[in-house]
Design a protein around this motif. Sequence first.
Motif, PDB file in Angstrom:
ATOM      1  N   HIS A   4     -22.909  22.717 -27.978  1.00 58.53           N
ATOM      2  CA  HIS A   4     -23.041  22.905 -29.547  1.00 58.53           C
ATOM      3  C   HIS A   4     -24.373  23.956 -29.364  1.00 58.53           C
ATOM      4  O   HIS A   4     -25.174  24.054 -28.521  1.00 58.53           O
ATOM      5  CB  HIS A   4     -23.662  21.478 -30.194  1.00 58.53           C
ATOM      6  N   GLN A  32     -15.892  30.271 -29.777  1.00 51.72           N
ATOM      7  CA  GLN A  32     -16.470  29.367 -31.116  1.00 51.72           C
ATOM      8  C   GLN A  32     -15.027  29.135 -31.984  1.00 51.72           C
ATOM      9  O   GLN A  32     -15.178  28.168 -32.739  1.00 51.72           O
ATOM     10  CB  GLN A  32     -17.729  29.821 -31.985  1.00 51.72           C
ATOM     11  N   TYR A  35     -10.557  24.698 -32.011  1.00 52.36           N
ATOM     12  CA  TYR A  35     -10.235  23.745 -32.992  1.00 52.36           C
ATOM     13  C   TYR A  35     -11.038  22.550 -32.914  1.00 52.36           C
ATOM     14  O   TYR A  35     -11.315  21.777 -33.738  1.00 52.36           O
ATOM     15  CB  TYR A  35      -8.884  23.115 -32.819  1.00 52.36           C
ATOM     16  N   GLU A  36     -11.813  22.466 -31.907  1.00 55.39           N
ATOM     17  CA  GLU A  36     -12.511  21.360 -31.359  1.00 55.39           C
ATOM     18  C   GLU A  36     -14.219  21.276 -32.342  1.00 55.39           C
ATOM     19  O   GLU A  36     -14.775  20.613 -32.504  1.00 55.39           O
ATOM     20  CB  GLU A  36     -12.793  20.966 -30.017  1.00 55.39           C
ATOM     21  N   ALA A  37     -14.613  22.777 -32.340  1.00 53.37           N
ATOM     22  CA  ALA A  37     -15.637  23.049 -32.938  1.00 53.37           C
ATOM     23  C   ALA A  37     -15.748  22.965 -34.475  1.00 53.37           C
ATOM     24  O   ALA A  37     -14.971  23.141 -35.065  1.00 53.37           O
ATOM     25  CB  ALA A  37     -16.223  24.691 -32.575  1.00 53.37           C
ATOM     26  N   THR A  38     -16.925  22.399 -35.137  1.00 51.57           N
ATOM     27  CA  THR A  38     -17.086  22.063 -36.479  1.00 51.57           C
ATOM     28  C   THR A  38     -18.399  22.661 -36.870  1.00 51.57           C
ATOM     29  O   THR A  38     -19.460  23.107 -36.103  1.00 51.57           O
ATOM     30  CB  THR A  38     -16.978  20.823 -36.742  1.00 51.57           C
ATOM     31  N   GLY A  39     -18.710  23.123 -38.378  1.00 51.71           N
ATOM     32  CA  GLY A  39     -19.696  23.151 -38.866  1.00 51.71           C
ATOM     33  C   GLY A  39     -20.485  24.731 -38.161  1.00 51.71           C
ATOM     34  O   GLY A  39     -19.432  25.532 -37.898  1.00 51.71           O
ATOM     35  N   ASP A  41     -21.338  25.244 -35.454  1.00 53.37           N
ATOM     36  CA  ASP A  41     -20.818  25.476 -34.065  1.00 53.37           C
ATOM     37  C   ASP A  41     -19.754  26.427 -33.873  1.00 53.37           C
ATOM     38  O   ASP A  41     -19.416  26.934 -32.888  1.00 53.37           O
ATOM     39  CB  ASP A  41     -20.612  24.226 -33.107  1.00 53.37           C
ATOM     40  N   ARG A  42     -18.901  26.471 -35.263  1.00 46.32           N
ATOM     41  CA  ARG A  42     -17.633  27.250 -35.156  1.00 46.32           C
ATOM     42  C   ARG A  42     -18.065  28.873 -35.608  1.00 46.32           C
ATOM     43  O   ARG A  42     -17.365  29.514 -35.669  1.00 46.32           O
ATOM     44  CB  ARG A  42     -16.820  26.330 -36.213  1.00 46.32           C
ATOM     45  N   ASN A  66      -8.732  29.394 -34.796  1.00 49.88           N
ATOM     46  CA  ASN A  66      -8.614  28.099 -33.968  1.00 49.88           C
ATOM     47  C   ASN A  66      -8.301  28.317 -32.476  1.00 49.88           C
ATOM     48  O   ASN A  66      -8.211  27.296 -31.771  1.00 49.88           O
ATOM     49  CB  ASN A  66      -7.578  27.243 -34.657  1.00 49.88           C
TER      50      ASN A  66
END
Length: 133
Positions: A4, A32, A35-39, A41-42, A66
């Motif tokens: 992160h 970044q 598909y695992e990164a969110t918010g 962190d993406r 993604n």
Amino acid sequence: MLIHLDEAKQLHKRFNRNVPIPIDFLLDVGHQCSYEATGKDRDTYLWLRELGSISPAIHLQQTEENWDRHWSFTKANNAKGAIRMDRVMEALQKSGAEEVYLFPEILHPFEFEEEKVLEELDETYEYLRQYCC
């Protein structure tokens, strides 16, 4: 392992305690796009704004939202890709980075015809040249 943004900042501080030569990042604009990164962190551009000044080298690739595709920067790939070089350059400028080396990290399957690979690389370098020279 997904790192992160806040963890990356903490690691940089930790790794650089009492070292004679700084240990910095080599960011990749496609990492970044997972598909695992969110918010936050993406957000590729946030990573560049936040860590660009401590990232003297950047891996460039065109990719999807993604996936970490390592596509070339051709007109066709740029039309469907998530990476916008004007935003990359703006984010690096806002980071306070003074000098950054940009390294295209373009990967073609070994089955690709050599002539097609060379055409895509030529187009990629023509495209990138307008942003850095």
